[in-house]
Design a protein around this motif. Structure first.
Motif, PDB file in Angstrom:
ATOM      1  N   ILE A 213      20.112 158.775  70.227  1.00 44.55           N
ATOM      2  CA  ILE A 213      19.652 159.323  68.940  1.00 44.55           C
ATOM      3  C   ILE A 213      20.324 160.676  68.675  1.00 44.55           C
ATOM      4  O   ILE A 213      20.631 161.013  67.526  1.00 44.55           O
ATOM      5  N   ALA A 214      20.571 161.441  69.743  1.00 43.76           N
ATOM      6  CA  ALA A 214      21.315 162.699  69.565  1.00 43.76           C
ATOM      7  C   ALA A 214      22.710 162.393  69.009  1.00 43.76           C
ATOM      8  O   ALA A 214      23.194 163.065  68.100  1.00 43.76           O
ATOM      9  N   LEU A 215      23.351 161.346  69.541  1.00 46.32           N
ATOM     10  CA  LEU A 215      24.681 160.964  69.046  1.00 46.32           C
ATOM     11  C   LEU A 215      24.600 160.474  67.607  1.00 46.32           C
ATOM     12  O   LEU A 215      25.442 160.806  66.767  1.00 46.32           O
ATOM     13  N   GLU A 216      23.590 159.674  67.307  1.00 44.47           N
ATOM     14  CA  GLU A 216      23.445 159.139  65.951  1.00 44.47           C
ATOM     15  C   GLU A 216      23.114 160.262  64.957  1.00 44.47           C
ATOM     16  O   GLU A 216      23.655 160.295  63.845  1.00 44.47           O
ATOM     17  N   GLY A 217      22.258 161.194  65.351  1.00 38.90           N
ATOM     18  CA  GLY A 217      21.940 162.327  64.477  1.00 38.90           C
ATOM     19  C   GLY A 217      23.196 163.149  64.196  1.00 38.90           C
ATOM     20  O   GLY A 217      23.439 163.567  63.052  1.00 38.90           O
ATOM     21  N   ALA A 218      24.010 163.363  65.223  1.00 32.98           N
ATOM     22  CA  ALA A 218      25.250 164.132  65.039  1.00 32.98           C
ATOM     23  C   ALA A 218      26.210 163.393  64.100  1.00 32.98           C
ATOM     24  O   ALA A 218      26.865 164.014  63.257  1.00 32.98           O
ATOM     25  N   LEU A 219      26.257 162.075  64.226  1.00 32.22           N
ATOM     26  CA  LEU A 219      27.123 161.286  63.325  1.00 32.22           C
ATOM     27  C   LEU A 219      26.632 161.409  61.877  1.00 32.22           C
ATOM     28  O   LEU A 219      27.428 161.610  60.948  1.00 32.22           O
ATOM     29  N   LYS A 220      25.313 161.305  61.671  1.00 31.76           N
ATOM     30  CA  LYS A 220      24.759 161.445  60.308  1.00 31.76           C
ATOM     31  C   LYS A 220      25.100 162.818  59.734  1.00 31.76           C
ATOM     32  O   LYS A 220      25.452 162.936  58.574  1.00 31.76           O
ATOM     33  N   LEU A 221      24.946 163.862  60.557  1.00 27.62           N
ATOM     34  CA  LEU A 221      25.214 165.213  60.050  1.00 27.62           C
ATOM     35  C   LEU A 221      26.692 165.412  59.748  1.00 27.62           C
ATOM     36  O   LEU A 221      27.046 166.062  58.776  1.00 27.62           O
ATOM     37  N   LYS A 222      27.546 164.819  60.563  1.00 27.57           N
ATOM     38  CA  LYS A 222      28.987 164.940  60.286  1.00 27.57           C
ATOM     39  C   LYS A 222      29.322 164.261  58.963  1.00 27.57           C
ATOM     40  O   LYS A 222      29.947 164.847  58.093  1.00 27.57           O
ATOM     41  N   GLU A 223      28.920 162.993  58.831  1.00 27.62           N
ATOM     42  CA  GLU A 223      29.401 162.244  57.671  1.00 27.62           C
ATOM     43  C   GLU A 223      28.704 162.641  56.371  1.00 27.62           C
ATOM     44  O   GLU A 223      29.320 162.635  55.317  1.00 27.62           O
ATOM     45  N   ALA A 224      27.423 163.000  56.435  1.00 24.39           N
ATOM     46  CA  ALA A 224      26.710 163.306  55.190  1.00 24.39           C
ATOM     47  C   ALA A 224      26.808 164.779  54.810  1.00 24.39           C
ATOM     48  O   ALA A 224      26.735 165.114  53.626  1.00 24.39           O
ATOM     49  N   THR A 225      26.953 165.677  55.813  1.00 22.89           N
ATOM     50  CA  THR A 225      26.884 167.114  55.479  1.00 22.89           C
ATOM     51  C   THR A 225      28.151 167.879  55.862  1.00 22.89           C
ATOM     52  O   THR A 225      28.230 169.074  55.598  1.00 22.89           O
ATOM     53  N   TYR A 226      29.096 167.208  56.519  1.00 20.03           N
ATOM     54  CA  TYR A 226      30.343 167.830  56.979  1.00 20.03           C
ATOM     55  C   TYR A 226      30.086 168.966  57.981  1.00 20.03           C
ATOM     56  O   TYR A 226      30.898 169.872  58.149  1.00 20.03           O
ATOM     57  N   THR A 227      28.935 168.921  58.629  1.00 15.04           N
ATOM     58  CA  THR A 227      28.647 169.889  59.699  1.00 15.04           C
ATOM     59  C   THR A 227      29.317 169.398  60.984  1.00 15.04           C
ATOM     60  O   THR A 227      29.295 168.193  61.277  1.00 15.04           O
ATOM     61  N   HIS A 228      29.890 170.319  61.736  1.00 13.72           N
ATOM     62  CA  HIS A 228      30.419 169.941  63.049  1.00 13.72           C
ATOM     63  C   HIS A 228      29.244 169.850  64.023  1.00 13.72           C
ATOM     64  O   HIS A 228      28.828 170.834  64.634  1.00 13.72           O
ATOM     65  N   ALA A 229      28.682 168.660  64.107  1.00 14.09           N
ATOM     66  CA  ALA A 229      27.510 168.445  64.964  1.00 14.09           C
ATOM     67  C   ALA A 229      27.922 167.590  66.152  1.00 14.09           C
ATOM     68  O   ALA A 229      28.665 166.624  66.001  1.00 14.09           O
ATOM     69  N   GLU A 230      27.458 167.964  67.332  1.00 16.29           N
ATOM     70  CA  GLU A 230      27.760 167.181  68.540  1.00 16.29           C
ATOM     71  C   GLU A 230      26.470 166.834  69.272  1.00 16.29           C
ATOM     72  O   GLU A 230      25.611 167.694  69.447  1.00 16.29           O
ATOM     73  N   GLY A 231      26.363 165.584  69.676  1.00 16.55           N
ATOM     74  CA  GLY A 231      25.201 165.135  70.432  1.00 16.55           C
ATOM     75  C   GLY A 231      25.521 165.070  71.917  1.00 16.55           C
ATOM     76  O   GLY A 231      26.635 164.698  72.299  1.00 16.55           O
ATOM     77  N   TYR A 232      24.572 165.470  72.736  1.00 21.13           N
ATOM     78  CA  TYR A 232      24.758 165.430  74.196  1.00 21.13           C
ATOM     79  C   TYR A 232      23.479 164.962  74.892  1.00 21.13           C
ATOM     80  O   TYR A 232      22.373 165.175  74.379  1.00 21.13           O
ATOM     81  N   ALA A 233      23.655 164.446  76.085  1.00 25.31           N
ATOM     82  CA  ALA A 233      22.518 164.269  76.992  1.00 25.31           C
ATOM     83  C   ALA A 233      22.149 165.668  77.492  1.00 25.31           C
ATOM     84  O   ALA A 233      23.032 166.435  77.917  1.00 25.31           O
TER      85      ALA A 233
END
Ligand code: AGP
Length: 324
Positions: A213-233
């Motif tokens: 979900i961290a990875l999926e949240g980061a993907l949503k933020l990248k594609e919808a908001t152009y934020t450089h978001a990274e998901g990690y364990a």
């Protein structure tokens, strides 16, 4: 529901998308190994599938990006089931990856009679209804609810879950739509989006099943908001990436009812004077928390995008599916 964008409408359809899946019984038999092929959001759903098949049904499971599997195919045994998961059913890499598989092929798709179905021995439809926003939301939820049902079914059939445990897990799944509706009616995520309006870099941490979900949240933020978001364990984040943090980079941490593992990372980040925002999904057992955590992150992506004036249903540079 009268809403300004398809993305918000589709986020709000998720409780009903789950409700429609609850009474289905889906069975794919008991394989000795499961391989999952997918791209993007479907790949993140595949990671949830992997967690459930391994931890609940105790079937060794591998997930690979479809494009990578073309040059590095997953290993197959005679009793492997390969699941290709694609909301559109038209993603070229996933279709090509499934075509090179020798084992039993299962397609999970939202695309009725889509191309992937022609190359599968068996198709399971996610029945989420058409998704118009480029950012996948309700189709993700429909994919993961199927993985929960499949994993519980396999686990019950191969006696890794007793009748009582099986019934109790299905009952927990039934509680999710209501919990999701509560979250959808809260205003806290809009407020969070306002505080993050100027943020260009963001870390999202999850643990266990919520790493996906961290990875999926980061993907949503990248594609919808152009934020450089990274998901990690969360635990892995301490092994180097924590050096990225400064006062400009907030961390979002997905916190569940019994997740002490993530607390250790949160404490370390705060000890260095950096900012952690907790996304709590404590109203359901940890196993089911992805449903709530992902909705919170989808809403954050939506509200942040609209605050920034981004055309959220049609972000730049991407199409709904990559068909070539
Ligand atoms: C999801 O928000 C993205 N638009 C993208 O990553 C998408 O999930 C990916 O291209 C795979 O599409 P599919 O599920 O239709 O195969």
């Amino acid at each position: 529901m009268n809403v300004p964008h398809f993305m918000l409408k589709e986020i709000h359809q998720q409780p009903d998308v789950i409700r429609h899946q609850l009474d289905r019984t889906i069975s794919i038999g008991i394989p000795d190994r499961i391989n999952i092929l997918a791209c993007g959001t479907s790949l993140n759903a595949g990671l949830i599938g992997q967690f459930l098949f391994e931890q609940i049904a105790q079937i060794p499971t591998q997930v690979r990006s479809s494009s990578e599997s073309l040059s590095a195919p997953l290993l197959e045994t005679p009793n492997t089931i390969t699941i290709a998961i694609t909301q559109s059913g038209e993603t070229a890499d996933t279709i090509a990856a499934l075509q090179q598989v020798q084992s039993k092929r299962v397609a999970i798709t939202n695309g009725i009679d889509s191309t992937i179905t022609r190359f599968a021995d068996h198709t399971i439809y996610t029945n989420a209804g058409e998704e118009k926003s480029v950012a996948a939301t309700k189709t993700f939820t429909s994919q993961i609810v199927l993985f929960y049902k499949l994993a519980f079914q396999i686990a019950h059939e191969n006696q890794k879950l007793s009748d009582r445990e099986f019934a109790s897990h299905l009952e927990s799944l039934k509680q999710i739509p209501q919990q999701m509706e509560k979250l959808l009616n809260e205003n806290t995520i809009v407020e969070l989006a306002q505080t993050l309006k100027e943020t260009r870099d963001l870390i999202i941490l999850g643990s266990g099943i919520n790493t996906a979900i961290a990875l999926e949240g980061a993907l949503k933020l990248k594609e919808a908001t152009y934020t450089h978001a990274e998901g990690y364990a969360a635990g892995e984040f301490l092994h180097g990436p924590i050096a990225l943090l400064d006062a400009e980079i907030p961390t979002l941490a997905i916190v569940t009812e019994d997740d002490s593992r993530i607390q250790k990372t949160i404490d370390r980040i705060r000890a260095h004077g950096n900012h952690v925002i907790e996304i709590t999904a404590k109203s359901v057992p940890e196993l089911f928390s992805p449903f709530l955590a992902v909705v919170a992150l989808q809403l954050l992506a939506y509200h942040l995008a609209t605050l920034r004036g981004i055309d959220v249903d049609r972000p730049r540079n991407i199409a709904k599916s990559l068909t070539t």
